[in-house]
Design an enzyme around this catalytic site. Structure first.
Site, PDB file in Angstrom:
ATOM      1  CD  GLN A 127      50.195 -99.336 -61.623  1.00 32.06           C
ATOM      2  OE1 GLN A 127      49.963 -99.338 -62.926  1.00 32.06           O
ATOM      3  NE2 GLN A 127      51.109 -98.580 -60.936  1.00 32.06           N
ATOM      4  N   GLY A 177      65.618-111.801 -50.849  1.00 40.61           N
ATOM      5  CA  GLY A 177      66.327-110.739 -50.246  1.00 40.61           C
ATOM      6  C   GLY A 177      66.483-109.593 -51.283  1.00 40.61           C
ATOM      7  N   PRO A 219      51.645 -97.092 -45.259  1.00 40.70           N
ATOM      8  CG  PRO A 219      50.844 -97.038 -43.132  1.00 40.70           C
ATOM      9  CD  PRO A 219      51.070 -96.211 -44.141  1.00 40.70           C
ATOM     10  NE  ARG A 220      53.540-101.347 -50.851  1.00 43.32           N
ATOM     11  CZ  ARG A 220      54.916-101.549 -51.140  1.00 43.32           C
ATOM     12  NH1 ARG A 220      55.634-102.505 -50.801  1.00 43.32           N
ATOM     13  NH2 ARG A 220      55.746-100.578 -51.953  1.00 43.32           N
ATOM     14  CB  THR A 279      57.684 -97.222 -53.959  1.00 44.33           C
ATOM     15  OG1 THR A 279      57.906 -98.983 -53.411  1.00 44.33           O
ATOM     16  CG2 THR A 279      59.161 -96.743 -54.685  1.00 44.33           C
ATOM     17  CG  ASP A 312      52.988-102.199 -53.952  1.00 41.52           C
ATOM     18  OD1 ASP A 312      53.867-101.359 -54.784  1.00 41.52           O
ATOM     19  OD2 ASP A 312      52.170-101.703 -53.613  1.00 41.52           O
ATOM     20  N   GLY A 345      56.050 -97.670 -58.387  1.00 44.81           N
ATOM     21  CA  GLY A 345      56.968 -97.435 -57.941  1.00 44.81           C
ATOM     22  C   GLY A 345      58.085 -98.610 -57.472  1.00 44.81           C
ATOM     23  CG  HIS A 346      58.663-100.898 -60.601  1.00 44.40           C
ATOM     24  ND1 HIS A 346      58.643-100.907 -62.205  1.00 44.40           N
ATOM     25  CD2 HIS A 346      57.414-101.022 -60.262  1.00 44.40           C
ATOM     26  CE1 HIS A 346      57.210-101.306 -62.391  1.00 44.40           C
ATOM     27  NE2 HIS A 346      56.548-101.201 -61.257  1.00 44.40           N
ATOM     28  CG  ASP A 360      63.591-112.509 -47.615  1.00 40.41           C
ATOM     29  OD1 ASP A 360      62.855-112.451 -48.703  1.00 40.41           O
ATOM     30  OD2 ASP A 360      64.023-111.372 -46.918  1.00 40.41           O
ATOM     31  N   GLY A 409      57.191-106.895 -56.427  1.00 41.48           N
ATOM     32  CA  GLY A 409      58.773-106.795 -56.700  1.00 41.48           C
ATOM     33  C   GLY A 409      58.945-107.115 -58.133  1.00 41.48           C
ATOM     34  CE  LYS A 410      54.325-104.717 -61.122  1.00 41.31           C
ATOM     35  NZ  LYS A 410      53.974-104.685 -59.800  1.00 41.31           N
TER      36      LYS A 410
HETATM   37  P1  IMP Z   1      45.719 -94.638 -59.051  1.00 43.39           P
HETATM   38  O1  IMP Z   1      46.445 -95.796 -59.985  1.00 43.39           O
HETATM   39  O2  IMP Z   1      46.822 -93.841 -58.425  1.00 43.39           O
HETATM   40  O3  IMP Z   1      44.516 -94.086 -59.673  1.00 43.39           O
HETATM   41  O4  IMP Z   1      45.111 -95.601 -57.685  1.00 43.39           O
HETATM   42  C1  IMP Z   1      44.160 -96.601 -57.843  1.00 43.39           C
HETATM   43  C2  IMP Z   1      44.218 -97.950 -57.056  1.00 43.39           C
HETATM   44  O5  IMP Z   1      45.686 -98.364 -57.526  1.00 43.39           O
HETATM   45  C3  IMP Z   1      44.734 -97.549 -55.539  1.00 43.39           C
HETATM   46  O6  IMP Z   1      44.224 -98.315 -54.519  1.00 43.39           O
HETATM   47  C4  IMP Z   1      46.389 -97.416 -55.279  1.00 43.39           C
HETATM   48  O7  IMP Z   1      46.671 -97.624 -54.196  1.00 43.39           O
HETATM   49  C5  IMP Z   1      46.484 -98.727 -56.466  1.00 43.39           C
HETATM   50  N1  IMP Z   1      48.057 -98.461 -56.855  1.00 43.39           N
HETATM   51  C6  IMP Z   1      48.361 -97.749 -58.071  1.00 43.39           C
HETATM   52  N2  IMP Z   1      49.661 -97.931 -58.349  1.00 43.39           N
HETATM   53  C7  IMP Z   1      49.922 -98.845 -57.385  1.00 43.39           C
HETATM   54  C8  IMP Z   1      51.399 -99.519 -57.334  1.00 43.39           C
HETATM   55  O8  IMP Z   1      52.206 -99.212 -58.218  1.00 43.39           O
HETATM   56  N3  IMP Z   1      51.332-100.360 -56.186  1.00 43.39           N
HETATM   57  C9  IMP Z   1      50.195-100.702 -55.424  1.00 43.39           C
HETATM   58  N4  IMP Z   1      48.780-100.242 -55.510  1.00 43.39           N
HETATM   59  C10 IMP Z   1      49.009 -99.128 -56.491  1.00 43.39           C
END
Ligand code: IMP
Length: 430
Positions: free
Chosen positions: A226, A421, A310-311, A305, A13, A40-41, A339, A15-16
């Site tokens: 990731q 931004g 909530p992160r 995403t 997450d 989720g991009h 920002d 911002g790739k």
């Molecule tokens: P999985 O990839 O769904 O098996 O999740 C394993 C761990 O990676 C968990 O802590 C997820 O929240 C985290 N995770 C998987 N994909 C993402 C991502 O795109 N962004 C942030 N965390 C991720």
């Protein structure tokens, strides 16, 4: 040549998608190399917001060919939904723009059910996965029980046999180990026969395409998913994803050699976030966390995403960034969401950890030890101005520039891009 690789330098997450979209304008090919629709991009183009899970962010430009590489696990139902959503918004997702590696593994409803069953069985010790079936799909791949995308081109008999076998095996595990409802084999086979009809023109040997493109001196952008600390080998195991998220994973996931690599860009937020369980030394709580996370009203606030969760949020961790720099062989950093730090008196930045009374400047080998690390902060002077309108280095407040200089110096890498931004024009190239 070259292959330019974009990886997350934190826990995902970062911002790739935003950075990939920007650099994709200069690439002939943009390719995803690992992960699946757990990613989720989020990309803003003009006043439109796109959320991509499997398809590379380059699809939002008219030019580059977008590839889903061999290291990705592909849920065909999600892929088709994403293609349909893009098509509805006028984005060309024809086979001339999008190809999936026949070597990529297919992710089925059984993988999703297994992920859900395993997570609920872990109860209070759940990993907090995205429940997209990622772990079970990679497990089948490693156990040499997986089904690959090439199967979809093999004809109805082979599809029926392979999917039937896969679902029967998964049903046994789901029933015996987890007491879960079995799938109707024939129903899933029918779904995959329908997927095959739709997706066959999209499946090819993307490795050949990539190697030929690199040979012809075309620019290929590898879009990571990731982040470094979620890497199966080098992340905070077991609180990781099941894929190789680091730069090495780009090579194995695409089927190209290290001599093709040009830039390796590590994307990091100006603070840190993490979704799911696991150690997070600079995690903030209370009002500070609310400040960094935002309310959820804006698409760029720190809510998943893919999952909407909530992160967890906290301060920038230079120990983690130095680790990402060395594990990936980063050539540069892209710092995003600077920002968000506007308006703070002081900005804590973690320079080292304290573990059992000793100062350490590296990520310890186990998550248990990382969980016991306490951050040692330096406090940088903040700035009060909004910075979203800055269009160059000189237009950033002096303290924002000092903050970036400090990060570059302590990580030992140049910062080539800074985002202030969500819009494309809000990225400053240095
Ligand atoms: P999985 O990839 O769904 O098996 O999740 C394993 C761990 O990676 C968990 O802590 C997820 O929240 C985290 N995770 C998987 N994909 C993402 C991502 O795109 N962004 C942030 N965390 C991720």
């Amino acid at each position: 040549m070259p292959l330019n690789i974009i990886v997350g330098a934190q826990w995902g997450d970062e911002g790739k998608g935003h950075i990939t979209y920007l650099l994709a304008a200069e690439a002939e090919i943009v390719a995803r190399f690992s992960g699946g629709d757990n990613a989720g991009h989020t990309v803003t183009v003009g006043d439109q917001l796109f959320k991509l899970h499997l398809i590379p962010s380059g699809i939002l430009h008219s030019r580059p060919l977008c590839l889903i590489g061999s290291g990705v696990v592909v849920n065909p139902a999600v892929l088709l939904r994403e293609m349909a959503a893009l098509d509805q918004r006028g984005i060309d997702v024809s086979p001339g723009r999008l190809q999936v590696s026949g070597r990529a593994h297919l992710l089925t409803p059984a993988h999703v059910a297994l992920d859900q069953a395993q997570e609920s069985a872990r109860q209070g010790e759940a990993l907090g996965t995205t429940l997209r079936g990622i772990g079970p799909a990679y497990k089948d791949k490693s156990a040499r029980l997986g089904v690959r995308a090439a199967l979809l081109t093999a004809g109805p008999e082979e599809i029926t046999a392979a999917i039937g076998q896969h679902i029967s095996a998964a049903n046994r595990t789901l029933g015996r180990l987890w007491g879960a409802q079995p799938f109707d084999c024939a129903e899933i086979v029918d779904q995959f026969l329908a997927f095959a009809e739709r997706l066959t023109p999209y499946i090819s040997d993307t490795g050949i395409t990539l190697r030929q493109a690199l040979q012809a001196q075309h620019t290929v952008l590898a879009e990571g998913a990731q982040g470094t600390l979620l890497d199966l080998d080098h992340g905070t195991y077991p609180f990781v994803t099941s894929a190789s998220t680091t730069a090495g994973g780009a090579l194995t996931g695409l089927g190209v050699g290290p001599n093709t690599v040009g830039r390796v860009i590590g994307v990091a937020k100006a603070f840190t976030s993490r979704v799911g369980a696991g150690p997070f030394p600079t995690e903030a709580q209370g009002e500070t966390a609310k400040y960094l996370r935002g309310t959820g009203a804006q698409p760029w606030d720190e809510f998943g995403t893919t999952t909407g969760r909530p992160r967890r949020v906290g301060w920038l961790d230079l120990v983690g960034l130095r680790y990402a720099a060395s594990v990936n062989g980063l050539t540069e950093l892209a710092i995003t969401k600077l920002d968000i730090l506007s308006g703070l008196e002081r900005i804590p930045v973690c320079e080292a950890y304290e573990l059992d009374g000793n100062e350490i400047a590296h990520i310890p080998m186990t998550s248990e030890e990382l969980g016991r690390c306490r951050p040692r902060y330096v406090h940088l002077r903040g700035w009060q101005e909004e910075i979203g309108a800055a269009r160059g280095w000189d237009e950033l407040p002096p303290n924002a520039r000092r903050c970036l200089e400090f990060v570059a110096e302590r990580v030992g890498l140049p910062i080539s891009l800074v985002s202030i931004g969500p819009r494309a024009e809000q990225v400053i190239r240095l």
